[in-house]
Design a protein around this motif. Structure first.
Motif, PDB file in Angstrom:
ATOM      1  N   LEU A  27      -3.730 -18.899 -47.801  1.00 46.66           N
ATOM      2  CA  LEU A  27      -4.023 -19.498 -46.493  1.00 46.66           C
ATOM      3  C   LEU A  27      -5.252 -18.859 -45.852  1.00 46.66           C
ATOM      4  O   LEU A  27      -6.103 -19.558 -45.290  1.00 46.66           O
ATOM      5  N   LEU A  28      -5.353 -17.530 -45.936  1.00 44.28           N
ATOM      6  CA  LEU A  28      -6.525 -16.844 -45.385  1.00 44.28           C
ATOM      7  C   LEU A  28      -7.787 -17.277 -46.114  1.00 44.28           C
ATOM      8  O   LEU A  28      -8.813 -17.548 -45.487  1.00 44.28           O
TER       9      LEU A  28
ATOM     10  N   SER B 153      -9.014 -20.552 -44.822  1.00 51.74           N
ATOM     11  CA  SER B 153      -9.125 -20.704 -43.376  1.00 51.74           C
ATOM     12  C   SER B 153     -10.584 -20.808 -42.919  1.00 51.74           C
ATOM     13  O   SER B 153     -11.334 -19.838 -42.980  1.00 51.74           O
TER      14      SER B 153
END
Length: 115
Positions: free
Chosen positions: A69-70, A73
Motif C-alpha cells: 500500500l505504501l 501511495s
C-alpha cells in the motif's frame, strides 16, 4: 481529536509501539492536510469502539500488505518523496523476507512432534 480547552489534541492510537513516532505523526498531519486540501467529508462523529467495529475499514493485516500500500501511495510519494517511500518499502520487504526465512517457536513445537 480528543480533549477540550487546553487539553484539546490530536491523538493517533493506530501505530504500534515500535513505530517511529515522528514518522507516524507526520503521516497523520499529511493525511489531515490532504483531507483539508481535497475538502473531504469526515462523515458523522463516530461513537463506539472503533477497535472492534467490523463495519469500519481495517488496517493492513501484514507487513507485506502495508508495504504494498505504501509503495503504491501517490500521496506518500508526493509528500515524502520517492527516496523516502522506496527506502521504507525496501526495508519492510527485507524484514518480511527475514521473517519468512525464520522458524518460529510455534512451528518448532507444533511440527517437532509430527516429524
Amino acid at each position: 481529536m480528543v480533549g477540550h480547552g487546553g487539553s484539546f489534541r490530536i491523538e493517533n492510537r493506530m501505530p504500534g509501539a515500535d513505530a517511529n513516532p515522528y514518522l507516524a505523526f507526520v503521516a497523520t498531519l499529511i493525511a489531515g492536510m490532504a483531507g483539508i486540501q481535497e475538502q473531504l467529508d469526515c462523515g458523522e462523529i463516530y461513537e463506539g469502539n472503533a477497535y472492534v467495529d467490523e463495519n469500519l475499514p481495517g488496517l493492513p493485516e501484514s507487513l507485506q500488505e502495508a508495504s504494498a500500500l505504501l509503495d503504491g501511495s501517490k500521496l506518500a510519494r508526493q509528500t515524502l518523496g520517492d527516496a523516502v517511500v522506496d527506502y521504507y518499502v525496501h526495508t519492510a520487504r527485507l524484514e518480511q523476507k527475514a521473517w519468512n526465512n525464520s522458524v518460529t517457536d510455534w512451528e518448532r513445537q507444533r511440527y517437532f512432534e509430527r516429524i
